[in-house]
Enzyme design. Sequence first.
Site, PDB file in Angstrom:
ATOM      1  N   ASP B  85       0.809  -1.214   0.000  1.00 11.89           N
ATOM      2  CA  ASP B  85       0.000   0.000   0.000  1.00 11.89           C
ATOM      3  C   ASP B  85       0.842   1.263   0.000  1.00 11.89           C
ATOM      4  O   ASP B  85       0.369   2.311  -0.443  1.00 11.89           O
ATOM      5  CB  ASP B  85      -1.001  -0.018   1.162  1.00 11.89           C
ATOM      6  CG  ASP B  85      -2.316  -0.658   0.729  1.00 11.89           C
ATOM      7  OD1 ASP B  85      -2.780  -0.326  -0.374  1.00 11.89           O
ATOM      8  OD2 ASP B  85      -2.876  -1.471   1.480  1.00 11.89           O
ATOM      9  N   TYR B 123      -2.669   0.386   8.613  1.00 14.96           N
ATOM     10  CA  TYR B 123      -1.582  -0.482   9.094  1.00 14.96           C
ATOM     11  C   TYR B 123      -0.888   0.148  10.295  1.00 14.96           C
ATOM     12  O   TYR B 123      -0.525  -0.537  11.243  1.00 14.96           O
ATOM     13  CB  TYR B 123      -0.557  -0.780   7.981  1.00 14.96           C
ATOM     14  CG  TYR B 123      -1.190  -1.438   6.780  1.00 14.96           C
ATOM     15  CD1 TYR B 123      -2.056  -2.525   6.937  1.00 14.96           C
ATOM     16  CD2 TYR B 123      -0.959  -0.970   5.502  1.00 14.96           C
ATOM     17  CE1 TYR B 123      -2.668  -3.106   5.838  1.00 14.96           C
ATOM     18  CE2 TYR B 123      -1.569  -1.549   4.388  1.00 14.96           C
ATOM     19  CZ  TYR B 123      -2.424  -2.610   4.571  1.00 14.96           C
ATOM     20  OH  TYR B 123      -3.036  -3.179   3.482  1.00 14.96           O
ATOM     21  N   GLU B 206      -2.625  -6.003  -7.057  1.00 14.52           N
ATOM     22  CA  GLU B 206      -3.885  -5.863  -6.323  1.00 14.52           C
ATOM     23  C   GLU B 206      -4.748  -7.119  -6.365  1.00 14.52           C
ATOM     24  O   GLU B 206      -5.512  -7.367  -5.447  1.00 14.52           O
ATOM     25  CB  GLU B 206      -4.678  -4.677  -6.874  1.00 14.52           C
ATOM     26  CG  GLU B 206      -3.916  -3.371  -6.666  1.00 14.52           C
ATOM     27  CD  GLU B 206      -4.755  -2.138  -6.914  1.00 14.52           C
ATOM     28  OE1 GLU B 206      -4.761  -1.258  -6.039  1.00 14.52           O
ATOM     29  OE2 GLU B 206      -5.413  -2.039  -7.964  1.00 14.52           O
ATOM     30  N   ASP B 239     -12.239  -2.667  -0.978  1.00 14.37           N
ATOM     31  CA  ASP B 239     -11.661  -1.640  -1.864  1.00 14.37           C
ATOM     32  C   ASP B 239     -10.847  -2.276  -2.978  1.00 14.37           C
ATOM     33  O   ASP B 239     -10.941  -1.894  -4.137  1.00 14.37           O
ATOM     34  CB  ASP B 239     -10.739  -0.695  -1.073  1.00 14.37           C
ATOM     35  CG  ASP B 239     -11.499   0.193  -0.085  1.00 14.37           C
ATOM     36  OD1 ASP B 239     -12.711   0.388  -0.281  1.00 14.37           O
ATOM     37  OD2 ASP B 239     -10.870   0.682   0.874  1.00 14.37           O
ATOM     38  N   HIS B 243     -10.658  -1.944  -7.081  1.00 10.64           N
ATOM     39  CA  HIS B 243      -9.460  -1.491  -7.803  1.00 10.64           C
ATOM     40  C   HIS B 243      -9.052  -2.482  -8.889  1.00 10.64           C
ATOM     41  O   HIS B 243      -8.642  -2.098  -9.975  1.00 10.64           O
ATOM     42  CB  HIS B 243      -8.270  -1.302  -6.851  1.00 10.64           C
ATOM     43  CG  HIS B 243      -8.542  -0.340  -5.746  1.00 10.64           C
ATOM     44  ND1 HIS B 243      -7.706  -0.188  -4.667  1.00 10.64           N
ATOM     45  CD2 HIS B 243      -9.566   0.528  -5.549  1.00 10.64           C
ATOM     46  CE1 HIS B 243      -8.205   0.724  -3.850  1.00 10.64           C
ATOM     47  NE2 HIS B 243      -9.330   1.166  -4.355  1.00 10.64           N
TER      48      HIS B 243
END
Lengths: 103, 377
Positions: B85, B123, B206, B239, B243
């Site tokens: 990320d 995180y 992803e 999410d 994506h």
Amino acid sequence: MTQTSMTSISKHALPETKDQVHRVLIGKKQILVTEEEPLLVQLERAGIHIEYQCREGYCSSCSVKLLWGHVSYPFEPLAWVQSGYMLACCAIVKSDIEIAFFD
Amino acid sequence: MSYSTFNRKHFDSTKEPMFFGENVNVARYDQQKHPIFEKLIEKQLSFFWRPEEVDLSTDRKDFQRLEEHEQHIFLSNLKYQTLLDSVQGRSPNVALLPIVSLPELETWIETWSFSETIHSRSYTHIIRNIVNDPTKIFDDIVTNEEITKRADSVSKYYDRLIEMVSIYNTMGMGTFNIPGKGDIEISMPKLKKALYLTVASVNVLEAVRFYVSFACSFGFAERTLMEGNAKIIKLIARDEALHLTGTQHMLNLMASGKDDPEMAIIAEECKEEMRNIFVEAAEQEKDWATYLFKDGSMIGLNAQILGQYVEYITNVRMQAVGLETYFPTKHNPIPWINAWLVSDNVQVAPQEAEISSYLVGQTDNSLDDSDFDDFDL
């Protein structure tokens, strides 16, 4: 990529009921589904488990091969649907169909 | 050909390709070439969440009770997610915004990247809650060899595209000698090829790499451990599912030639290379699984099962972008992951721990049996 012929086949073998009932062939299995709900929930009820994540058409986890027959989408899914495939979570079965998972 | 933040030319953006056409000028959405990207924006905005909504006090206790090899699995997985990320929170913006030509796609890229910054902040929220010294964990991300190996493979396509586009923007087309890098040829086909491979590698990041890490996070939650963490990962997974649909659309639109006929030729030429990106990433993920479980497995998950999941999910993702599947594994070896991945708006498993929408400032995680002492049935 497999090309799909969107042929519908006649339903003379099935009894005429108020709600349309269609056959779904998956390999050697066959189940009956209505047009009231998307295919995914009806498969699950019949004990056939397929992959899912969003269950509303954007993740494409429930993408399965549509070998023949018609399905329609009450709303256009956000996921890209490859030609010859369908999204089980939001597709309404409109004729007898045959589906398949991976080759 | 230098970038302008407000292109003065008058042109019809619906006639432009997604990338490498005119720089966007007016951010208008009344006319769109690819309306799908605005639909993705709307969906993403409807998903908005904040990490602080999820209570992690029980996770701290759970973490302290984990065995040492389980702590290694948990922390390494979290470090890897942090790395992914960190890359995704900036790279779509840095790499794609200078070359995008459609307002709806430009805004999707920004919306997409922004949501990744929420993941990064979560995180930190998790790490702060479970250990006393977050620095040790964050510092290891840039020094641990197993992690840095992966940093290279997730960032190299982005970095190459960014480098080529910056040369293109200052020097234009031609072959240029870049100190320390040698001759770099800049041409439209080369730029488009670099772009196509970048989008493919982002899709792998992803749609494959993240899902492998989700499997580990949910592996703990299956044993009713680290459930706060799992709630956060569930929101992240929702999410990421969106994506990966975004990059699948980009790749498939490019390959179809409907967006830019030249891109279809490039996509065809890159097929083998794209396939290799998927296969190579899958092999790296399997090596990673071996590293995670080097000191011991956990109930329900080991290097072999995770490796099979890598193969399975890679097949699924390859098929979604029009590639032949590569691995023999055709079935999901961890079907329980679906119950964790499922989005909240469809409540199939109504246990409170699995429904994050119940959690918005509502839960009290410090309940124990004595709280029910005065209940009589």
